[in-house]
Design an enzyme around this catalytic site. Structure first.
Site, PDB file in Angstrom:
ATOM      1  N   TYR A 128       3.227  10.892  -6.164  1.00 44.80           N
ATOM      2  CA  TYR A 128       1.805  11.175  -5.978  1.00 44.80           C
ATOM      3  C   TYR A 128       1.642  12.210  -4.863  1.00 44.80           C
ATOM      4  O   TYR A 128       0.807  12.083  -3.982  1.00 44.80           O
ATOM      5  CB  TYR A 128       1.010   9.908  -5.641  1.00 44.80           C
ATOM      6  CG  TYR A 128       1.261   8.744  -6.569  1.00 44.80           C
ATOM      7  CD1 TYR A 128       0.523   8.583  -7.737  1.00 44.80           C
ATOM      8  CD2 TYR A 128       2.235   7.796  -6.275  1.00 44.80           C
ATOM      9  CE1 TYR A 128       0.760   7.515  -8.592  1.00 44.80           C
ATOM     10  CE2 TYR A 128       2.474   6.721  -7.124  1.00 44.80           C
ATOM     11  CZ  TYR A 128       1.733   6.588  -8.276  1.00 44.80           C
ATOM     12  OH  TYR A 128       1.970   5.526  -9.119  1.00 44.80           O
ATOM     13  N   CYS A 153      -4.811   3.734   0.784  1.00 49.12           N
ATOM     14  CA  CYS A 153      -6.188   3.702   1.267  1.00 49.12           C
ATOM     15  C   CYS A 153      -6.918   2.462   0.755  1.00 49.12           C
ATOM     16  O   CYS A 153      -8.110   2.298   1.001  1.00 49.12           O
ATOM     17  CB  CYS A 153      -6.933   4.967   0.830  1.00 49.12           C
ATOM     18  SG  CYS A 153      -7.039   5.150  -0.962  1.00 49.12           S
TER      19      CYS A 153
END
Length: 201
Positions: free
Chosen positions: A51, A150
């Site tokens: 990612y 997150c």
């Protein structure tokens, strides 16, 4: 996606670099003890950045010279193009970037034959890791996994899969650091950096 608080972003990515440096320093010291020789150069080995987006973490790792090669993966062609441009602009030659569906990693479709990472860094979107990526991480042979997130809820879900007692070759939690991305603003946004090691490390 970019972190708007650049000061805290530097701190966040510094946590990742420190975890990779620590792995190679400990591995070099352990190898020296086993062989009865002096501690040698620890700047060798392969790190994967899944990612990767525009390569922010991968390029920080490559520039720190804490490993021999960093390979970043992302599904976005435009992000990978920017990552390659960023590497060229900063004269970083030990990072490369591959565009592809991360679900293909477990099938061997993105890495060359025989490529086995020492360390894998993941920084997924809020949805966390797909099950096929979890399976890849469990079976790729990496000794350390650094999971930046997150979203603590999906990270906790994924950690249960990665650290489960019923899973062979599973990981164990080494450390967890929270980085407040908007301190003193009342906005609640914390990134967490979790370091996992194989049980046999």
């Amino acid at each position: 996606f970019f972190q708007t608080n650049t000061g805290q972003a530097e701190h966040l990515y510094g946590q990742v670099v420190a975890a990779v440096q620590d792995y190679y320093q400990v591995a070099a010291a352990a190898a020296a003890v086993r062989s009865g020789t002096a501690v040698g150069d620890h700047s060798s080995g392969v790190v994967l950045d899944l990612y990767t987006g525009t390569g922010t973490i991968a390029l920080r790792l490559a520039a720190s010279n804490c490993c021999k090669q960093v390979t970043g993966f992302d599904v976005s062609q435009s992000a990978i193009a920017v990552a390659k441009c960023n590497a060229a602009r900063n004269k970083i030659t030990n990072a490369n970037f591959v565009c592809g569906d991360l679900n293909q990693l477990a099938k061997g479709g993105l890495l060359g034959p025989g490529v086995k990472p020492d360390v894998v860094v993941v920084d997924p979107a809020r949805g966390g890791l797909g099950r096929s990526v979890v399976n890849y991480l469990l079976n790729c042979g990496a000794k350390r996994l650094i999971y930046v997130s997150c979203n603590a809820a999906t990270q906790a879900r994924d950690l249960q899969l990665l650290c489960g007692d019923s899973v062979s070759d599973s990981f164990e939690l080494r450390s967890c650091v929270a980085v407040d991305m908007y301190p003193q603003t009342g906005v609640e946004h914390v990134e967490t950096v979790v370091v996992l090691d194989r049980h046999d490390v």
